[in-house]
Design a protein around this motif. Structure first.
Motif, PDB file in Angstrom:
ATOM      1  N   GLU A 129       0.825  -1.206   0.000  1.00 25.92           N
ATOM      2  CA  GLU A 129       0.000   0.000   0.000  1.00 25.92           C
ATOM      3  C   GLU A 129       0.860   1.257   0.000  1.00 25.92           C
ATOM      4  O   GLU A 129       0.560   2.238  -0.688  1.00 25.92           O
ATOM      5  CB  GLU A 129      -0.943  -0.016   1.206  1.00 25.92           C
ATOM      6  CG  GLU A 129      -2.142  -0.914   0.941  1.00 25.92           C
ATOM      7  CD  GLU A 129      -2.858  -1.328   2.223  1.00 25.92           C
ATOM      8  OE1 GLU A 129      -2.508  -0.799   3.292  1.00 25.92           O
ATOM      9  OE2 GLU A 129      -3.756  -2.174   2.130  1.00 25.92           O
ATOM     10  N   HIS A 138       2.895   5.542  -9.497  1.00 27.09           N
ATOM     11  CA  HIS A 138       1.709   5.637 -10.347  1.00 27.09           C
ATOM     12  C   HIS A 138       1.522   4.369 -11.188  1.00 27.09           C
ATOM     13  O   HIS A 138       0.407   3.883 -11.353  1.00 27.09           O
ATOM     14  CB  HIS A 138       1.823   6.862 -11.255  1.00 27.09           C
ATOM     15  CG  HIS A 138       0.647   7.021 -12.166  1.00 27.09           C
ATOM     16  ND1 HIS A 138      -0.607   7.372 -11.703  1.00 27.09           N
ATOM     17  CD2 HIS A 138       0.524   6.855 -13.505  1.00 27.09           C
ATOM     18  CE1 HIS A 138      -1.442   7.422 -12.728  1.00 27.09           C
ATOM     19  NE2 HIS A 138      -0.802   7.115 -13.832  1.00 27.09           N
ATOM     20  N   LYS A 177       0.066   1.662  -9.175  1.00 23.01           N
ATOM     21  CA  LYS A 177      -1.295   1.980  -8.771  1.00 23.01           C
ATOM     22  C   LYS A 177      -2.277   1.704  -9.909  1.00 23.01           C
ATOM     23  O   LYS A 177      -3.343   1.134  -9.691  1.00 23.01           O
ATOM     24  CB  LYS A 177      -1.383   3.448  -8.335  1.00 23.01           C
ATOM     25  CG  LYS A 177      -2.732   3.820  -7.775  1.00 23.01           C
ATOM     26  CD  LYS A 177      -2.616   4.873  -6.688  1.00 23.01           C
ATOM     27  CE  LYS A 177      -3.958   4.998  -5.977  1.00 23.01           C
ATOM     28  NZ  LYS A 177      -3.857   5.749  -4.746  1.00 23.01           N
ATOM     29  N   VAL A 178      -1.894   2.104 -11.117  1.00 24.00           N
ATOM     30  CA  VAL A 178      -2.742   1.850 -12.279  1.00 24.00           C
ATOM     31  C   VAL A 178      -2.903   0.343 -12.489  1.00 24.00           C
ATOM     32  O   VAL A 178      -3.998  -0.155 -12.749  1.00 24.00           O
ATOM     33  CB  VAL A 178      -2.146   2.516 -13.540  1.00 24.00           C
ATOM     34  CG1 VAL A 178      -2.884   2.070 -14.796  1.00 24.00           C
ATOM     35  CG2 VAL A 178      -2.229   4.033 -13.406  1.00 24.00           C
ATOM     36  N   THR A 204      -5.209  -1.128  -9.826  1.00 25.25           N
ATOM     37  CA  THR A 204      -6.610  -0.805 -10.118  1.00 25.25           C
ATOM     38  C   THR A 204      -7.149  -1.718 -11.207  1.00 25.25           C
ATOM     39  O   THR A 204      -8.255  -2.258 -11.110  1.00 25.25           O
ATOM     40  CB  THR A 204      -6.725   0.670 -10.555  1.00 25.25           C
ATOM     41  OG1 THR A 204      -6.163   1.492  -9.536  1.00 25.25           O
ATOM     42  CG2 THR A 204      -8.172   1.054 -10.763  1.00 25.25           C
ATOM     43  N   THR A 205      -6.336  -1.922 -12.239  1.00 20.57           N
ATOM     44  CA  THR A 205      -6.731  -2.804 -13.333  1.00 20.57           C
ATOM     45  C   THR A 205      -6.917  -4.230 -12.838  1.00 20.57           C
ATOM     46  O   THR A 205      -7.889  -4.908 -13.179  1.00 20.57           O
ATOM     47  CB  THR A 205      -5.652  -2.777 -14.435  1.00 20.57           C
ATOM     48  OG1 THR A 205      -5.452  -1.427 -14.837  1.00 20.57           O
ATOM     49  CG2 THR A 205      -6.078  -3.597 -15.650  1.00 20.57           C
ATOM     50  N   GLN A 211      -7.547  -5.231  -9.753  1.00 22.45           N
ATOM     51  CA  GLN A 211      -8.720  -5.319  -8.884  1.00 22.45           C
ATOM     52  C   GLN A 211     -10.001  -5.437  -9.696  1.00 22.45           C
ATOM     53  O   GLN A 211     -10.883  -6.223  -9.377  1.00 22.45           O
ATOM     54  CB  GLN A 211      -8.806  -4.070  -7.985  1.00 22.45           C
ATOM     55  CG  GLN A 211      -7.881  -4.161  -6.788  1.00 22.45           C
ATOM     56  CD  GLN A 211      -7.858  -2.866  -5.989  1.00 22.45           C
ATOM     57  OE1 GLN A 211      -8.008  -1.788  -6.524  1.00 22.45           O
ATOM     58  NE2 GLN A 211      -7.642  -2.982  -4.699  1.00 22.45           N
ATOM     59  N   ARG A 212     -10.066  -4.645 -10.751  1.00 19.90           N
ATOM     60  CA  ARG A 212     -11.251  -4.664 -11.595  1.00 19.90           C
ATOM     61  C   ARG A 212     -11.400  -6.019 -12.272  1.00 19.90           C
ATOM     62  O   ARG A 212     -12.482  -6.580 -12.370  1.00 19.90           O
ATOM     63  CB  ARG A 212     -11.136  -3.556 -12.653  1.00 19.90           C
ATOM     64  CG  ARG A 212     -12.440  -2.828 -12.871  1.00 19.90           C
ATOM     65  CD  ARG A 212     -12.243  -1.652 -13.814  1.00 19.90           C
ATOM     66  NE  ARG A 212     -11.663  -0.488 -13.177  1.00 19.90           N
ATOM     67  CZ  ARG A 212     -10.837   0.382 -13.778  1.00 19.90           C
ATOM     68  NH1 ARG A 212     -10.474   0.197 -15.018  1.00 19.90           N
ATOM     69  NH2 ARG A 212     -10.386   1.424 -13.129  1.00 19.90           N
TER      70      ARG A 212
END
Ligand SMILES: [Zn+2]
Length: 87
Positions: free
Chosen positions: A38, A45, A48-49, A52-53, A55-56
């Motif tokens: 975390e 960045h 993080k991107v 996010t990808t 997780q989706r």
């Protein structure tokens, strides 16, 4: 098929962290490692991107009734982080 090695990535920690992201999402990592990830995501960045990808994608896989994220996903994400790391 030849893959470009991601040796230009600014932070070597990224690749190590990357390998653990799916475990992180499944909450299989211990608390200190989760905090480490975390903390890294806060200042990186590219990661993080990717997170996010990921997780989706994991959410979509679970909706589709699949218990596990396919192996090809981590390969695709590694290519993604390589792309993001380029100037
Ligand atoms: Zn990173």
């Amino acid at each position: 098929m030849s893959e470009h090695p991601v040796h230009t990535h600014p932070d070597p920690r990224c690749r190590e962290l990357f390998a653990r992201m799916s475990e992180y999402l499944d909450n299989e990592l211990d608390g200190s490692l989760c905090r480490e990830i975390e903390a890294h995501l806060e200042r990186c960045h590219a990661c993080k991107v990717c997170m996010t990808t990921l997780q989706r994608t994991v959410a979509l896989c679970r909706q589709a009734g699949k218990a596990q994220v396919p192996d090809s996903l981590s390969r695709r994400l590694r290519e993604l982080i390589g792309t993001l790391a380029k100037p």
